[in-house]
Each structure stands twice: as C-alpha cells, then as structure tokens.
Design a protein around this motif. Structure first.
Motif, PDB file in Angstrom:
ATOM      1  N   MET A 132       0.862  -1.185   0.000  1.00 14.47           N
ATOM      2  CA  MET A 132       0.000   0.000   0.000  1.00 14.47           C
ATOM      3  C   MET A 132       0.894   1.230   0.000  1.00 14.47           C
ATOM      4  O   MET A 132       1.958   1.238   0.616  1.00 14.47           O
ATOM      5  CB  MET A 132      -0.917  -0.031   1.221  1.00 14.47           C
ATOM      6  CG  MET A 132      -1.948  -1.156   1.148  1.00 14.47           C
ATOM      7  SD  MET A 132      -2.949  -1.343   2.647  1.00 14.47           S
ATOM      8  CE  MET A 132      -1.851  -2.367   3.617  1.00 14.47           C
ATOM      9  N   ARG A 133       0.480   2.265  -0.705  1.00 14.28           N
ATOM     10  CA  ARG A 133       1.345   3.408  -0.942  1.00 14.28           C
ATOM     11  C   ARG A 133       0.692   4.720  -0.530  1.00 14.28           C
ATOM     12  O   ARG A 133      -0.519   4.866  -0.565  1.00 14.28           O
ATOM     13  CB  ARG A 133       1.712   3.504  -2.425  1.00 14.28           C
ATOM     14  CG  ARG A 133       2.548   2.355  -2.959  1.00 14.28           C
ATOM     15  CD  ARG A 133       2.684   2.471  -4.477  1.00 14.28           C
ATOM     16  NE  ARG A 133       3.700   1.592  -5.033  1.00 14.28           N
ATOM     17  CZ  ARG A 133       3.535   0.323  -5.317  1.00 14.28           C
ATOM     18  NH1 ARG A 133       2.353  -0.242  -5.083  1.00 14.28           N
ATOM     19  NH2 ARG A 133       4.514  -0.399  -5.816  1.00 14.28           N
ATOM     20  N   LYS A 135       8.150   9.055  -0.770  1.00 16.10           N
ATOM     21  CA  LYS A 135       7.210   8.014  -1.195  1.00 16.10           C
ATOM     22  C   LYS A 135       7.290   6.866  -0.199  1.00 16.10           C
ATOM     23  O   LYS A 135       8.388   6.398   0.128  1.00 16.10           O
ATOM     24  CB  LYS A 135       7.542   7.544  -2.605  1.00 16.10           C
ATOM     25  CG  LYS A 135       7.488   8.666  -3.648  1.00 16.10           C
ATOM     26  CD  LYS A 135       8.007   8.187  -4.987  1.00 16.10           C
ATOM     27  CE  LYS A 135       8.036   9.338  -5.990  1.00 16.10           C
ATOM     28  NZ  LYS A 135       8.982  10.422  -5.593  1.00 16.10           N
ATOM     29  N   VAL A 136       6.150   6.389   0.259  1.00 16.55           N
ATOM     30  CA  VAL A 136       6.093   5.381   1.320  1.00 16.55           C
ATOM     31  C   VAL A 136       5.348   4.149   0.826  1.00 16.55           C
ATOM     32  O   VAL A 136       4.289   4.258   0.196  1.00 16.55           O
ATOM     33  CB  VAL A 136       5.411   5.941   2.584  1.00 16.55           C
ATOM     34  CG1 VAL A 136       5.485   4.923   3.722  1.00 16.55           C
ATOM     35  CG2 VAL A 136       6.049   7.263   3.006  1.00 16.55           C
ATOM     36  N   ALA A 189      13.475  10.040  -2.312  1.00  8.70           N
ATOM     37  CA  ALA A 189      13.494   9.153  -1.148  1.00  8.70           C
ATOM     38  C   ALA A 189      12.296   8.211  -1.136  1.00  8.70           C
ATOM     39  O   ALA A 189      11.171   8.597  -1.486  1.00  8.70           O
ATOM     40  CB  ALA A 189      13.532   9.976   0.131  1.00  8.70           C
ATOM     41  N   TYR A 190      12.570   6.977  -0.687  1.00 11.87           N
ATOM     42  CA  TYR A 190      11.529   5.958  -0.559  1.00 11.87           C
ATOM     43  C   TYR A 190      11.646   5.337   0.829  1.00 11.87           C
ATOM     44  O   TYR A 190      12.741   4.960   1.264  1.00 11.87           O
ATOM     45  CB  TYR A 190      11.700   4.859  -1.604  1.00 11.87           C
ATOM     46  CG  TYR A 190      11.549   5.337  -3.033  1.00 11.87           C
ATOM     47  CD1 TYR A 190      10.346   5.188  -3.715  1.00 11.87           C
ATOM     48  CD2 TYR A 190      12.616   5.937  -3.693  1.00 11.87           C
ATOM     49  CE1 TYR A 190      10.210   5.626  -5.027  1.00 11.87           C
ATOM     50  CE2 TYR A 190      12.492   6.380  -5.000  1.00 11.87           C
ATOM     51  CZ  TYR A 190      11.284   6.228  -5.664  1.00 11.87           C
ATOM     52  OH  TYR A 190      11.150   6.659  -6.956  1.00 11.87           O
ATOM     53  N   VAL A 215       4.172   7.885  10.133  1.00 13.78           N
ATOM     54  CA  VAL A 215       5.148   8.378   9.151  1.00 13.78           C
ATOM     55  C   VAL A 215       4.897   9.851   8.858  1.00 13.78           C
ATOM     56  O   VAL A 215       5.841  10.657   8.788  1.00 13.78           O
ATOM     57  CB  VAL A 215       5.085   7.544   7.854  1.00 13.78           C
ATOM     58  CG1 VAL A 215       5.915   8.199   6.753  1.00 13.78           C
ATOM     59  CG2 VAL A 215       5.570   6.129   8.106  1.00 13.78           C
ATOM     60  N   THR A 216       3.637  10.220   8.694  1.00 10.52           N
ATOM     61  CA  THR A 216       3.302  11.617   8.411  1.00 10.52           C
ATOM     62  C   THR A 216       3.768  12.524   9.542  1.00 10.52           C
ATOM     63  O   THR A 216       4.351  13.595   9.309  1.00 10.52           O
ATOM     64  CB  THR A 216       1.785  11.764   8.197  1.00 10.52           C
ATOM     65  OG1 THR A 216       1.363  10.913   7.123  1.00 10.52           O
ATOM     66  CG2 THR A 216       1.422  13.201   7.877  1.00 10.52           C
ATOM     67  N   THR A 217       3.555  12.089  10.767  1.00  8.57           N
ATOM     68  CA  THR A 217       3.963  12.891  11.921  1.00  8.57           C
ATOM     69  C   THR A 217       5.481  13.057  11.986  1.00  8.57           C
ATOM     70  O   THR A 217       5.991  14.154  12.211  1.00  8.57           O
ATOM     71  CB  THR A 217       3.468  12.238  13.228  1.00  8.57           C
ATOM     72  OG1 THR A 217       2.037  12.167  13.204  1.00  8.57           O
ATOM     73  CG2 THR A 217       3.922  13.027  14.439  1.00  8.57           C
TER      74      THR A 217
END
Length: 690
Positions: free
Chosen positions: A41-42, A50-51, A216-217, A233-235
């Motif tokens: 999931m991205r 990009k995660v 970055a990934y 991750v957002t935080t």
C-alpha cells in the motif's frame, strides 16, 4: 484360484502401468508457477517522500528501509566526505545525546543504522512507533560536532593507512579508477590528501545537499496497520524539508581501444590479483537483463562456473575465480572476472580468463549449463519469497528501476523462456576480449618477465604500468647493481650491528614475546619463548584457548592442534631448531651457505636478498640494515605455498632492537601481529618446554 487371480490382476496392472509411463524419459516441464506477490500500500508526503507499506502479521516484528535514490555523487577533491557523513549519522540527534540514543535502542532490542543516503531499523512491533520516531529524529536532526568529526576522520585515515600495503585494497581501487576514470563517482579515489581537505562544514553541506526527500523511498514491512503507519510516518517525516539534490555531470566511462595489461607493482604481494574488465550498459528493465545474468552465472557466478572449474579445479592456480555483471540505470557499468593466483602462474591465469570469456562469446553454452543455472535462479527466487523483506525490495525495484508492474510475477516464466541463443547474444553484447582491460597487481620481480610475453589469439598483449593510485608510470626496475665489496656476510654483519651488536646478541639466553592480531573481530594471541639451548615454544590462542602449540626441548618435541597431541618427527625437529635460535643471523655467519642474490624492492624499500636455503630467503633494508621480510616455501596438500613474514616497527628492549609488528601471509590468509610484551633474559622457565 483366488491367489492366481490376484497375481494375474497385479501382473496386468504392472504391464499397463509400464506401458503408460516411460521412466527412461524425463517428464516434460510444466508451466512456470504463477507468483502472487502482495502489493504494498502506498502514499506520498508533500515533501516528496514516497512510502510503501507491506502488512505481514506472521511475526511480531517490523523492518524499515529508507533509500535515497540519488544519482552517483562526485566528491571531487574532497573525496571521503560521504564516508565521514555516514560515520557521523545515527549517533543521536539534536534532542537525544548519543549515549542515551544507543541505550534506548539497545534496551528495546532494536537496531538503527543511518548512512549518507539511507537508513534502516528493525524492532518488535510493539516498539515500532518509538523506533520509527528515533530513526526519523536521528536521520532528520543529526547532531554534528567537531569532536565526533575528528574521531571519524581519524578512523577513516587509519583505515586508509592500513590499505596502503593491502594488495586486495590496492587492486580494487585501481580496477575501479581505470575502468571508470578518476573523475567519475565510481572511480574517484579517497586518499589522505582528499580526506584532510574535508571540514565539518563540508559534512554539514553534503548532508543538506543530498539527504533530501526528492528521491526518497521509505519501505515498512511487518506486523503493522496501514492507517496507523501512515499517521506515524506523516507525523515523523513531514518536518523533512522539501528539497532536490544538486545536479552535475561527469565523464562517461568507455573501454580501452584494444586489449591490454595494466600492471601495478606491489612488492609485498604474496599472490597476484588479476581482473579482466570491460564497460557495458545494463539496466534491470532491459529485455536482455536475465540473459546477461545467466551468461555471467555460467561463466563465473559460483563454484560451478567455468572460471572456477578451470582455474581452481582444473589448473590449481587459485582458491577461486569468479565474474560479476552489474546493472545501473545512471551510468555505464563494469563487468569483471577476477582471481587471486600464485605468482608463478600469473601470466597463465590471464590467458585462461581471456579464453573463458572468449569461449562464452563465440560458442553456445550447453543445454545442461543453461538448465542448471535456470534451476539455481528459480530456486533462489522462490526461496527469497519466504523472506518478507524480499517483497519490499521487489516493490522498491519496480518503483526505482521503472520496471513493469508484473516484472516479478512473470519472473519464472521469463527465466524459463531464455534460450541458448539469448545467452550467447547477451555475452556478445556485454563482454569483450577485443577491448578488455586486464588489471594485474602483483610482485613485479616475480611475475613481470612472463607477463610481458602474454599472447592471446596470436597477438601480443601490451603491458602498461601504473602506480597504486592508478597514475601512469614507468616500468619498475629490478635487480639493481650490488655495491662493490658487498657480500652475504657483510649484509648479515650490518643487520647484527643495526639491532644491537654481536656482543649483546650473544648475551641473550632467552626471550619471551606476546603478540596479538585481529581476525574478523576476534583476537588472535601469539605467545613465543626461545632459549639459546635449542628450546622453543609457540602457542597460538583464540579467546584464551590454545588452538595450536609447538614445543621443542633439545632433540625432542611435540605439537598440539585443537587438543590433539603429536610427537614431532626428526625432520620437523630439525626445521624448528632453525626457528628456535633467538638470532639466526649469528648462525648464518658461520654456516657459509648463505648467498647474496641481488637487490629487490620490498614494500617501499630496497632490500638485499639473501638465499638462506633452497626454501628460505631473507631480505634486509639496504639503508638501515634491518630485516624486513622472510619468505619460505612450504608444501601443503601437494601444492607449494609461500609463507611470507614481514618485520616492521623496530623498538629497543634491553639494548636490542626487535620488530614489534609482524605480518604473516600464506595464500589468501593475512595476519598482522602487534607485539604487546617482550622480555629479554626473563619470563622463561624450564617448565615452558615440558
């Protein structure tokens, strides 16, 4: 009657079965199995990060990988700044001191590693929020201090100094520099000079320029919930400022105009480092990507590769010979075939490697070879799928290498479809013996004479000379003229005088020494005791446990290897007696059998070469008179091997100079012992030789 009927039925069944199945013919291969890879999931942050998240709840663990997919970075006259940046990252942050950071990570049973273009962490899933927070904090808010900078710089310089006489390190450096050019990121050389130009401000600037989220990934895989992970991750990564790395151009590597040997003289080399290399262009998304991998695997990808079977199993030139082909989306890249070979067969090894490369280019591989490597690749691929991190790596490759979304789902199908013609075509495209660069790093006085006579396909292969920093240089000169009046005894007398004089040496009745070496993080201890009465004891210990011990007491002696005792034979006793003398040069003076063979380079020094016996040679510095090296020939498993001992860092004990650095090399094994303790006429008792 019933028994007869039963046998009849069984006989009929057996006949029908054998009629239906011909066991002499292998069954036909079925279709390649379908690979079902779980799609990650991205999501993407506003700063460009990009995660990808792969949920896997089989084990309560989480792995995190941050990759910054920047083009290769040219460091220029400050080469080493990337290494220094990596060394300083991951040691706390502006808000958490280094020691507190390490302590918390260890307490949570986790690990965090941060480099100049990457970061990674793993932990139990219950500690995932905190470890993600710590990794992000250390990566985005590094605490660069002058004190840490000086420590990292000192370590880097020490490592470079250790590489100065490391033949393998020299070979790798020269191979890359010649293949790519020193103005290319993959070929530039980090040296003491470039490192000393780097300041703390340069490290900070390098970090600001290249540790940015544009390319970055972040891949997270394990026992996590996607929505919760997205929030965490957002935080933690939203504070990462949006930025793009600077762009620059560099020279494009190309092949040489014609096949040639590039030779680097390494007087201390116990064997030659041989590499045949050329430049090619290969990307993962290329149609012939798998074809090239299979061609390389058949040539030299393992112990069943042609290079290994030829140079090791067939000829006995080396412990192993291998080749490697790489892919790179940013730059032309290097193919190379390498081996470490005995000095006496250096020229032959060059020819055999070229022959094997030429053969795979000009002749089709066999069906058996192709079938075997396909099975190997398929097996490795299927086994790798058991590792959850593989899924993450595959997902990242699809993103970064511009691969079709079904690249791995169809992997086995495409692998099976590769033909013999495909393999040969890939070899013809990516390998060459017409424009190959043969890089040889070795002891010129032993190998150069024959190396200059190498021919391939009826043509002489020219030799060009380079120094250990890949600068073109003149052909090395050997066998310098011996000064008039110099003799073997004169060399021995100069040595005896240099270390203390004959009277002091003859007054030594015994000495004891303890030395240590680091081998793959383990301490190797050498304890040595000698007397003037043909008594000798040498004990090699690992972590305090004796691994090999030799004892001589006059005309008797024994050896203990890993607890197994064996009495020494008369031949072994005679040999150890030669080693038992505290200063064998005193004996050489009266033996009358030592001869002066010439002057040869040993490392950066010129040394007199004395032939002690048919199997032993000693070298003495022409200026200082000190012994710098001993070379003996030993037979091991039917092969003759050189055992080389280097002597350096002479220090005075009781008025006599002893070497405090002993470097021993045999085959691929190298041990560098540092003397920790040395006593003269004390520390030795009769019980040491029981």
């Amino acid at each position: 009657m019933k028994k007869y009927i039963l046998f009849s039925v069984l006989s009929l069944f057996w006949a029908v079965t054998n009629a239906q199945i011909d066991r002499t013919t292998p069954p036909k291969k079925g279709p390649a199995p379908e690979i079902n890879l779980k799609e990650p999931m991205r999501f993407e942050l506003h700063n460009g990060l990009k995660v990808m998240v792969v949920e896997n709840h089989k084990l309560p663990r989480v792995n995190m990988y941050l990759t910054i997919d920047n083009p290769p970075i040219l460091q220029g006259d400050k080469a080493g700044v990337s290494d220094l940046t990596s060394g300083m990252l991951g040691k706390g942050s502006t808000s958490i001191p280094k020691d507190d950071f390490y302590e918390e990570v260890d307490f949570l049973g986790a690990s965090i590693n941060i480099g100049s273009q990457s970061a990674s962490a793993n932990c139990l899933s219950k500690y995932f929020p905190r470890i993600l927070e710590l990794m992000a904090d250390a990566a985005l808010n590094p605490h660069f201090t002058q004190e840490e900078f000086e420590k990292e710089k000192e370590q880097l310089l020490a490592g470079l100094k250790n590489e100065e006489k490391d033949v393998s390190a020299i070979a790798t450096r020269v191979q890359l520099a010649l293949a790519y050019g020193k103005n290319h990121p993959y070929g530039e050389i980090t040296s003491e000079e470039t490192v000393n130009k780097v300041s703390l401000a340069d490290v900070e600037q390098f970090y600001r320029n290249y540790f940015v989220p544009a390319n970055a990934y972040l891949v997270i895989i394990g026992d996590v919930d996607f929505e919760n992970t997205k929030e965490l991750v957002t935080t933690n990564f939203t504070p990462w400022s949006k930025a793009v790395p600077p762009s620059f151009s560099y020279s494009k590597p190309t092949d040489v105009q014609y096949t040639q040997i590039n030779f680097v003289d390494a007087p201390n080399a116990v064997q030659s480092e041989v590499a045949v290399e050329n430049i090619t262009e290969l990307k993962m998304k290329d149609d012939d990507y798998l074809h090239a991998l299979l061609a390389n695997r058949i040539l030299g990808g393992g112990s069943q590769g042609r290079l290994y079977l030829n140079l090791r199993e067939g000829k006995g030139y080396t412990y192993g010979a291998f080749s490697a082909i790489r892919d790179n989306k940013y730059s032309p890249i290097r193919f190379d075939a390498e081996a470490q070979v005995r000095n006496v067969v250096t020229d032959s090894a060059v020819v055999e490697i070229l022959k094997e490369i030429d053969k795979i280019i000009s002749e089709p591989v066999t069906e058996e070879e192709l079938s075997n490597v396909k099975a190997e690749y398929a097996g490795n691929f299927v086994m790798a799928l058991e590792n959850p991190t593989t899924i993450a790596a595959y997902a990242l490759n699809i993103e970064t290498e511009d691969l079709p979304s079904d690249f791995y789902k169809t992997y086995l199908e495409r692998l099976e479809a590769v033909s013999i013609a495909d393999v040969q075509k890939a070899a013809q495209k990516h390998l060459t013996t017409s424009n190959a660069r043969v890089v040889v790093v070795g002891k010129g006085s032993d190998v150069l004479k024959n190396l200059e006579k190498v021919t391939f396909k009826g043509k002489e292969v020219p030799v060009f000379y380079f120094d250990k920093y890949a600068n073109k240089t003149e052909k090395p000169k050997y066998n310098a003229a011996i000064p008039e009046g110099m003799s073997a005894n004169a060399v021995l007398e100069k040595y005896i005088e240099a270390i203390g004089g004959k009277a002091k040496l003859e007054a030594v009745e015994s000495y004891a020494m303890v030395a240590e070496a680091e081998v793959q993080g383990t301490t190797l201890e050498l304890e040595l005791k000698k007397t003037s009465q043909d008594q000798f004891m040498q004990d090699i210990k690992v972590q305090g446990n004796s691994m090999q011990k030799q004892v001589l007491d006059g005309d008797t002696g024994y050896m203990v290897v890993q607890g197994q005792r064996k009495d020494l034979s008369p031949e072994e006793i005679a040999k150890i007696k030669e080693e038992s003398a505290a200063f064998p040069e005193l004996n050489y003076l009266t033996a009358g059998e030592v001869s002066l063979e010439g002057i040869e380079p040993v490392g950066d020094k010129k040394a007199y070469k004395l032939k002690i016996t048919d199997k032993k040679t000693a070298f003495y510095d022409t200026e200082s008179g000190l012994k710098v090296q001993e070379v003996s020939v030993e037979e091991i498993q039917g092969q003759q091997m050189q055992n080389i001992v280097g002597f350096d860092d002479y220090q005075e004990v009781s008025g006599i100079k002893f070497p405090f650095k002993l470097t021993q090399s045999m085959g691929p094994q190298n041990f560098e012992f540092t003397v920790m303790e040395l006593k003269v006429n004390e520390g030795v008792s009769a019980s040491d030789f029981d």
